[in-house]
Design a protein around this motif. Structure first.
Motif, mmCIF file in Angstrom:
data_model
loop_
_atom_site.group_PDB
_atom_site.id
_atom_site.type_symbol
_atom_site.label_atom_id
_atom_site.label_comp_id
_atom_site.label_asym_id
_atom_site.label_seq_id
_atom_site.Cartn_x
_atom_site.Cartn_y
_atom_site.Cartn_z
ATOM 1 N N SER A 195 -12.973 -4.675 11.402
ATOM 2 C CA SER A 195 -12.659 -3.348 11.446
ATOM 3 C C SER A 195 -12.488 -2.486 12.954
ATOM 4 N N ASP A 196 -13.387 -3.097 13.611
ATOM 5 C CA ASP A 196 -13.411 -2.689 14.918
ATOM 6 C C ASP A 196 -12.424 -3.246 16.096
ATOM 7 N N MET A 197 -11.591 -4.017 15.611
ATOM 8 C CA MET A 197 -10.556 -4.833 16.452
ATOM 9 C C MET A 197 -9.240 -4.134 15.687
ATOM 10 N N GLN A 225 -8.022 -12.979 15.933
ATOM 11 C CA GLN A 225 -8.665 -13.749 14.483
ATOM 12 C C GLN A 225 -9.767 -14.607 15.241
ATOM 13 N N ALA A 226 -9.078 -15.619 15.804
ATOM 14 C CA ALA A 226 -10.011 -16.835 16.482
ATOM 15 C C ALA A 226 -11.263 -16.216 17.148
ATOM 16 N N MET A 227 -10.972 -15.307 18.146
ATOM 17 C CA MET A 227 -12.125 -14.925 18.857
ATOM 18 C C MET A 227 -13.071 -13.981 18.285
ATOM 19 N N ALA A 228 -12.681 -13.205 17.072
ATOM 20 C CA ALA A 228 -13.395 -12.449 16.388
ATOM 21 C C ALA A 228 -14.328 -13.151 15.678
ATOM 22 N N GLY A 239 -12.152 -2.108 19.977
ATOM 23 C CA GLY A 239 -11.513 -0.781 20.270
ATOM 24 C C GLY A 239 -9.805 -1.156 19.851
ATOM 25 N N THR A 240 -8.994 -0.505 20.708
ATOM 26 C CA THR A 240 -7.568 -0.573 20.255
ATOM 27 C C THR A 240 -6.613 -1.033 21.398
ATOM 28 N N LEU A 241 -5.895 -2.024 21.133
ATOM 29 C CA LEU A 241 -4.733 -2.470 21.922
ATOM 30 C C LEU A 241 -3.357 -1.792 21.475
ATOM 31 N N ARG A 242 -2.506 -1.132 22.545
ATOM 32 C CA ARG A 242 -1.470 -0.723 22.026
ATOM 33 C C ARG A 242 -0.283 -1.468 22.809
ATOM 34 N N TYR A 243 0.453 -1.657 21.868
ATOM 35 C CA TYR A 243 1.900 -2.690 22.160
ATOM 36 C C TYR A 243 3.092 -1.826 22.251
#
Length: 219
Positions: free
Chosen positions: A68-70, A100-103, A140-144
């Motif tokens: 949820s935090d990603m 997903q792999a990193m999380a 946090g949030t990544l914006r594409y």
């Protein structure tokens, strides 16, 4: 190194050298083969995850679920062109498999080998493994945004886009502590991807390059 995505974004040059030296997470020289990569069995449809789901296009895809935090925000999902929209949708799934792999610290069930191939798969695997070994993730949030698709023929295309990393931060996967960062021009990154459609109908990324701090992506 204090920008989150210098660790959390994978970048390959045309010669498949991973641009992560600033973080000390290692790199790829393109000499490894996918048969040494977790989740990359053989053939176009690598078994990247035992958990799959059938999408609207009938393709059995690896399940991807992020914590949820990603969060990721993808702009311009609908272009009005069915092929371009399919490419954009697969790109969203593609980058999600890395996170997903990193999380969860799991390469085998990440789904990366389903969406990456050739040089890109080698580099992405080495990148993700380096981050997992360091127990590093992000929150946090990544914006594409500004996602542009160029279709060459029925089986090949290119995709460019920008990523806004200003609202993302490195996280220790064991303690969940965030590093804390400042927004700089390097918080905005331009990506250029080479894509090809495999026999299953998946638009796979076979090559990618990045330009961190690109003027094309600055606010």
């Amino acid at each position: 190194m204090n920008r989150p995505a210098r660790l959390v974004t994978a970048a390959l040059t045309a010669s498949a050298a991973l641009l992560l030296t600033a973080c000390g997470s290692g790199g790829g020289d393109g000499s490894s083969s996918s048969d040494k990569i977790a989740g990359a069995d053989s053939g176009d449809k690598a078994s990247a995850s035992p958990s799959v789901s059938t999408s609207a296009d009938g393709i059995d895809r690896p399940a991807v679920k992020l914590p949820s935090d990603m969060k990721m925000v993808f702009e311009g999902r609908q272009t009005g062109d069915a092929v371009k929209d399919a490419i954009l949708a697969d790109n969203e799934r593609t980058v999600s498999t890395v996170w997903q792999a990193m999380a969860y610290g799991d390469l085998k069930k990440s789904g990366m080998a389903f969406y990456y191939t050739d040089n890109a798969l080698v580099g992405i695997y080495q990148y993700a493994k380096g981050a997992i070994d360091k127990k590093t993730s992000w929150a946090g949030t990544l914006r594409y945004f500004d996602r542009q698709v160029t279709v060459f023929d029925k089986k090949s295309a290119a995709l460019t886009y920008c990523v806004d990393e200003s609202k993302a931060d490195l996280k220790d996967r064991e303690t969940n502590k965030l590093q804390g960062t400042k927004t700089t021009p390097n918080s905005y990154v331009f990506y250029n991807l080479g894509l090809k459609k495999n026999k299953e109908g998946v638009w796979q990324t076979w090559d990618l390059t990045e330009d961190r701090g690109s003027q094309k992506c600055q606010p």
